[in-house]
Design an enzyme around this catalytic site. Sequence first.
Site, short mmCIF file in Angstrom:
data_model
loop_
_atom_site.label_atom_id
_atom_site.label_comp_id
_atom_site.label_asym_id
_atom_site.label_seq_id
_atom_site.Cartn_x
_atom_site.Cartn_y
_atom_site.Cartn_z
N ASP A 149 29.06 31.99 11.14
CA ASP A 149 29.23 30.60 11.62
C ASP A 149 28.46 29.59 10.77
OD1 ASP A 149 30.67 31.68 13.78
OD2 ASP A 149 28.81 32.01 14.89
N LYS B 200 31.41 28.55 6.46
CA LYS B 200 32.07 29.06 5.24
C LYS B 200 33.50 28.54 5.11
CE LYS B 200 31.37 33.27 6.53
NZ LYS B 200 30.50 33.02 7.69
N GLY C 56 35.93 33.15 12.76
CA GLY C 56 36.45 31.90 13.31
C GLY C 56 36.12 30.79 12.34
N HIS C 57 36.97 30.58 11.38
CA HIS C 57 36.69 29.57 10.37
C HIS C 57 37.35 28.25 10.78
CE1 HIS C 57 35.78 32.63 6.95
NE2 HIS C 57 34.89 32.61 7.91
N GLN D 258 31.92 36.51 8.75
CA GLN D 258 30.63 36.81 9.38
C GLN D 258 29.49 36.44 8.42
OE1 GLN D 258 33.13 39.64 9.72
NE2 GLN D 258 33.80 38.28 11.33
N ASP E 201 23.37 17.07 8.82
CA ASP E 201 23.36 15.91 9.72
C ASP E 201 22.93 16.27 11.15
OD1 ASP E 201 26.00 17.24 9.38
OD2 ASP E 201 26.49 16.05 11.15
N SER F 290 26.62 20.01 2.95
CA SER F 290 27.70 19.52 3.80
C SER F 290 27.13 18.62 4.88
CB SER F 290 28.44 20.71 4.40
OG SER F 290 29.36 20.26 5.36
N GLY G 202 29.23 16.96 7.24
CA GLY G 202 30.24 16.74 8.28
C GLY G 202 31.38 17.72 8.06
#
Length: 434
Positions: free
Chosen positions: A14, A17, A41-42, A225, A334, A414, A416
């Site tokens: 999580d 990626k 879960g991308h 993962q 952020d 990153s 956002g």
Amino acid sequence: MPKNLVVVGVQWGDEGKGKVVDALAEHFDIVARYQGGANAGHTVVVGENKFVLQLLPSGVLRPQKVAVIGNGVVVDPEALLNEVEAIGKLGIEVGDRLLVSDRAHLILPYHRAHEAAAEAARGAGKIGTTAKGIGPAYEDKAGRRGLRTCDLREPEIFRRKCAGVLAEKNRLASAVFGGGTLDEGDLVDRYYEIARRIVPYLTNVSAYLNHAIDGGKCVLFEGAQGTLLDMDHGTFPFVTSSSAAAGGAATGTGVGPTRLGTVMGVSKAYTTRVGSGPFPTEAAGPDADKIRERGSEFGAVTGRPRRCGWFDVVAARYSARLNGLSALAITKLDILDHLAEIPVGVEYEIDGQPIAEFPAEIEVLERVRVRYQVVPGWQRSTFGLHEWAELPQKARDYLHFLADQVGTEIAMVSTGPGRDQTIWLGNSSVVISP
Ligand code: IMP
């Protein structure tokens, strides 16, 4: 610019990626997944649309890219077809851009049933899996009884192999787990239909990728993962059942290690974990709640609230070494914007003595005392920034601190979920300027 690149999670999954791969995919011809299955879960945001990809490589969202599912992935054919259909409804056709290894092992309904029963039997010691049948499918692979995608090509072969395994699974279900059994005829009939739709995607992925690389194409290997969930190197037994670390890219696609190129590790600016298992820098109370709320830290696959905590330098260094990281991407910076002070776990101690290595035993990991260094926060919004110079000085200091502590340069930050909410750092060896 490197030709090939492996993108791998540095923490417990999580890390973002999906977004990183999607942003990088523009510069590659092919995106290949090498392990895991529909447990990933991308989440990728493209314009107004939010996609949660579980089995398909994130690169599939870019119309010109080829998406490859390697032999190291365990393929649930129903989940795959559902996902292809779901993104089709949003206007993304995979067509012949999707290739699935003919050597990948299948997840069949008895794997999910077995997993549900095994997790229930573990009681308080449960792993907290995603319930997608991942572990049992890899067990059958290692046990040399699993069915592979190539078995879908010949209905008679599929029926014969499936009947043999199912008889054993049914005996196990009733004798050990006291669960229901599955009917061979129903299962085989259902899979004849599914096979018809899956077989056109099958290919020898190793041959395809190696020929493509010979022909000058660039491949991005997409890890699912994270390293700390890797079956060999993670917090065993609270791990997933595959080789999530970068080395898995070679075995999981049939591309030799010398051809994998560089490795980019993705880490959040803090840490999360979903499921059971040790988490040394886990935060408690309002600190964790605030991060969970600001970062929407709920599982993309299961919806479970994620456990939240601080950046863990010891774990990140361990991960950097295991993966031979060339660079880091730091995501969700952020989410820390509100904090006046940010603790960073810099050392583990056991019984008052510092320990140099990430321990093998979870019993030790559960007992470590983390020494924190508190770094000043910036308390200004960094959301959506895409220039390094726009970041508050204290945010830059925080990133420099992480890079120094881990010993790996940062190539990307990153800020956002959107593709352009990304800062690329021009001085990195793996950086790819937009
Ligand atoms: P499994 O992969 O479903 O067998 O679950 C094993 C462990 O890995 C559990 O703790 C899951 O929560 C965790 N896990 C599996 N996939 C992911 C993922 O994509 N992100 C985060 N954790 C995951």
